[in-house]
Design an enzyme around this catalytic site. Structure first.
Site, PDB file in Angstrom:
ATOM      1  CE  LYS A 177     -19.297 112.800  12.155  1.00 14.19           C
ATOM      2  NZ  LYS A 177     -20.586 112.832  12.877  1.00 14.19           N
ATOM      3  CG  HIS A 207     -22.961 117.887   7.961  1.00 12.74           C
ATOM      4  ND1 HIS A 207     -22.621 117.071   9.017  1.00 12.74           N
ATOM      5  CD2 HIS A 207     -23.511 118.983   8.517  1.00 12.74           C
ATOM      6  CE1 HIS A 207     -22.958 117.662  10.141  1.00 12.74           C
ATOM      7  NE2 HIS A 207     -23.505 118.817   9.877  1.00 12.74           N
ATOM      8  CG  ASP A 264     -20.943 112.906  16.862  1.00 12.70           C
ATOM      9  OD1 ASP A 264     -21.132 112.402  15.739  1.00 12.70           O
ATOM     10  OD2 ASP A 264     -21.788 113.631  17.436  1.00 12.70           O
ATOM     11  CG  HIS A 269     -18.374 117.830  11.973  1.00 14.63           C
ATOM     12  ND1 HIS A 269     -18.469 117.348  10.694  1.00 14.63           N
ATOM     13  CD2 HIS A 269     -19.425 117.287  12.653  1.00 14.63           C
ATOM     14  CE1 HIS A 269     -19.520 116.553  10.603  1.00 14.63           C
ATOM     15  NE2 HIS A 269     -20.112 116.485  11.783  1.00 14.63           N
TER      16      HIS A 269
HETATM   17  C1  BG6 Z   1     -23.248 115.393  13.251  1.00 11.72           C
HETATM   18  C2  BG6 Z   1     -23.125 114.776  14.603  1.00 11.72           C
HETATM   19  O1  BG6 Z   1     -22.250 114.921  12.388  1.00 11.72           O
HETATM   20  O2  BG6 Z   1     -23.124 116.803  13.377  1.00 11.72           O
HETATM   21  C3  BG6 Z   1     -24.188 115.329  15.550  1.00 11.72           C
HETATM   22  O3  BG6 Z   1     -23.267 113.366  14.508  1.00 11.72           O
HETATM   23  C4  BG6 Z   1     -24.122 116.839  15.586  1.00 11.72           C
HETATM   24  O4  BG6 Z   1     -24.038 114.778  16.859  1.00 11.72           O
HETATM   25  C5  BG6 Z   1     -24.125 117.409  14.184  1.00 11.72           C
HETATM   26  O5  BG6 Z   1     -25.251 117.309  16.314  1.00 11.72           O
HETATM   27  C6  BG6 Z   1     -23.861 118.906  14.186  1.00 11.72           C
HETATM   28  O6  BG6 Z   1     -24.035 119.397  12.892  1.00 11.72           O
HETATM   29  P1  BG6 Z   1     -24.718 120.789  12.645  1.00 11.72           P
HETATM   30  O7  BG6 Z   1     -24.675 120.981  11.173  1.00 11.72           O
HETATM   31  O8  BG6 Z   1     -26.108 120.710  13.214  1.00 11.72           O
HETATM   32  O9  BG6 Z   1     -23.890 121.781  13.385  1.00 11.72           O
END
Ligand code: BG6
Length: 516
Positions: A177, A207, A264, A269
């Site tokens: 992404k 992810h 983002d 997510h």
């Molecule tokens: C990423 C974003 O996809 O996910 C980041 O680009 C963010 O900005 C991150 O900090 C958060 O992921 P996690 O797994 O740390 O909650």
């Protein structure tokens, strides 16, 4: 056909690695993993530890190979040293994404002896064609590169004939992404990619779906009979989804400036969490059945009106006792930047299950606490039975699904306080993952890489899901672009801008406090 994704297991497996190799797991078929962006952070900090964990769980075939591709002139030896240095750093840094007490030399050696390296400019057809000698049999191309290269790389791979599947061998492409920057660009990228490969060859990664607790939402809803009858508008008042971070942009100003918190985090997510929470039960756990239900849910989101969104940006402040600069003072950020580092949305889902139930989503950087969670607020019980008691004390039940850093769930209930009078008190029932299961340190990419190798797309985004997600937030993106409106400032270390509280107050609701 891959094995079904879901099988039964017993809690507390006896070996610490069983967490990654549950009963019935088998090594993925032999394959070559070609990583574009070999020197990037994603490769060093996430993909390599994930491969190390998969190797430790005996989930990779002996014939597995890894080819690093990058612009920087290098070779396998130098790349190996660089990757080893990063792995060693993890043993010193307890706050790293992946903390291990020591790197097992045998397992790491197994991984690094499979490395090779190709210096290539992946926008040049002649360079991409150099990969042909490395690409026999099954190949997964992993695009760990900046988003602007996604379309180009897939086209070059297609032109070089590297995406053509022959004699039972698979060719797959993993795309990171952000997949597009709005509805129009996401559609254009889908069109470019699907002109070179079939949908089943494309693995659009998010992810968040590699997180156990996110996958557990499906288990919670569909493997337990008690939730589903309540999981609808008749019993649920509203739902909050929060992903709050204490970190700032961490030197990623150049990426973040044109991106911002909405692009983002939300259509990817947060919407993945939303679709897990709100989709209809699929007919089976087959990848297409699950993805079709998610797509239907995403398509049912009413496009968010600009006045149902609040954009914020952190100013200087103090986070967990440390003074930090404002976003505009971060490296590679314009001094008058209008990029949001926080966004809150109120959205509704237009179907029979959810009509009228508001979903509040928020995410931001440099906030008061770090947590990702879903909070389901049930409707208040009827008051009649307790009419001679202190009704003000009757609190609705709340189910909190903790994704991180705590992994588990909490159900809040009302109980009788001991004593002669009927006095009610709030109590919590808690389940913590670590109490029930042995947790193996992992970075979340293990499951996703493994699934891609075995051809299970359940946890990956299909083209229609991507487009439905962008369509839902497009009015907010286009409004921000056209109006040039500056986001509302909030001091670093706060819970977000005041406007986000006002957004919920309009409905008589309030956000759950962010942990300290
Ligand atoms: C990423 C974003 O996809 O996910 C980041 O680009 C963010 O900005 C991150 O900090 C958060 O992921 P996690 O797994 O740390 O909650």
């Amino acid at each position: 056909m891959p094995e079904p994704k879901f099988a039964s297991a017993t809690a507390k497996p006896s070996s610490p690695r069983d967490g990654l190799a549950p009963a019935g797991a088998y090594p993925a078929p032999p394959a070559t993993l070609v990583i574009f962006g070999a020197h990037g952070d994603l490769t060093k900090r996430l993909l390599m530890p994930a491969l190390y964990n998969l190797a430790g769980g005996h989930l990779l075939d002996d014939a597995f190979k890894i080819v690093g591709v990058d612009l920087k002139p290098s070779d396998a030896g130098a790349w190996r040293e660089e990757l080893t240095a990063t792995m060693q750093e993890f043993t010193h840094d307890k706050t790293a994404e992946f903390y291990v007490e020591h790197v097992d030399e045998k397992i790491w050696g197994w991984v690094t002896q499979r490395l090779s390296y190709v210096t290539a400019d992946f926008t040049k057809p002649e360079d991409v064609a150099k990969l042909k000698t490395h690409c026999t049999g099954n190949v997964v191309f992993y695009l760990a590169v900046a988003a602007r290269f996604f379309g180009d790389v897939v086209e070059k791979l297609g032109q070089a004939g590297l995406l053509t599947e022959a004699e039972g061998a698979f060719r797959r492409v993993v795309i990171e992404k952000p997949y597009g920057a709005d509805l129009e660009s996401a559609k254009a990228l889908n069109a470019r990619v699907l002109a070179c490969a079939e949908e089943k060859q494309i693995f659009r990664i998010d992810h968040f779906l590699g997180k156990e607790t996110v996958q557990n939402i499906m288990a919670l809803r569909f493997a337990n009979g008690i939730f589903e009858p309540l999981w609808r508008r008749d019993h649920i008042d509203f739902i909050e989804i929060t992903a709050s971070e204490t970190i700032g942009v961490e030197g990623r100003g150049a990426f973040y400036e044109p991106t911002g918190a909405l692009r983002d985090m939300v259509p990817n997510h947060l919407f993945q969490l939303l679709s897990m929470i709100a989709m209809e039960p699929p007919n089976s756990f087959d990848a297409e059945a699950v993805r079709s239900e998610k797509a239907k849910l995403l398509q049912a989101i009413h496009p968010v009106a600009p006045d149902a969104a609040v954009r914020g940006q952190y100013a200087a402040g103090s986070v967990q006792g440390h003074d930090v600069p404002g976003y505009r003072a971060e490296p590679n950020v314009a001094p008058d930047s209008r990029t949001e580092t926080y966004v809150a949305l109120r959205l509704t889902i237009e179907n029979w299950r959810w009509a009228g139930v508001p979903f509040y989503l928020r995410t931001g950087k440099r906030l008061h606490g770090r947590k990702t969670e879903v909070v389901v607020h049930f409707r208040k019980p009827p008051f009649a039975l307790f009419r001679d008691t202190d009704v003000e004390r009757l609190t609705p039940n709340v189910l909190t699904l903790n994704v991180q850093p705590t992994e588990g769930m909490t159900l809040s209930l009302s109980a009788k306080h001991p004593g002669p009078k009927m006095v009610l008190a709030g109590v919590d029932m808690r389940f913590r993952y670590e109490d029930a299961f042995n947790m193996t340190p992992n970075v979340g990419y293990e499951t996703l890489l493994y699934d891609c190798l075995i051809g299970d797309s359940t946890l990956f985004q299909r083209a229609d899901m991507i487009e439905a997600s962008w369509a839902a937030v497009d009015p907010v993106i286009q409004h921000a672009k056209a109006s040039g409106e500056a986001p509302e400032l909030y001091p670093a270390g706060a819970a977000g801008p005041a406007g986000a509280d006002a957004l919920l107050a309009r409905d008589g609701h309030a956000w759950t406090a962010l942990a300290g």
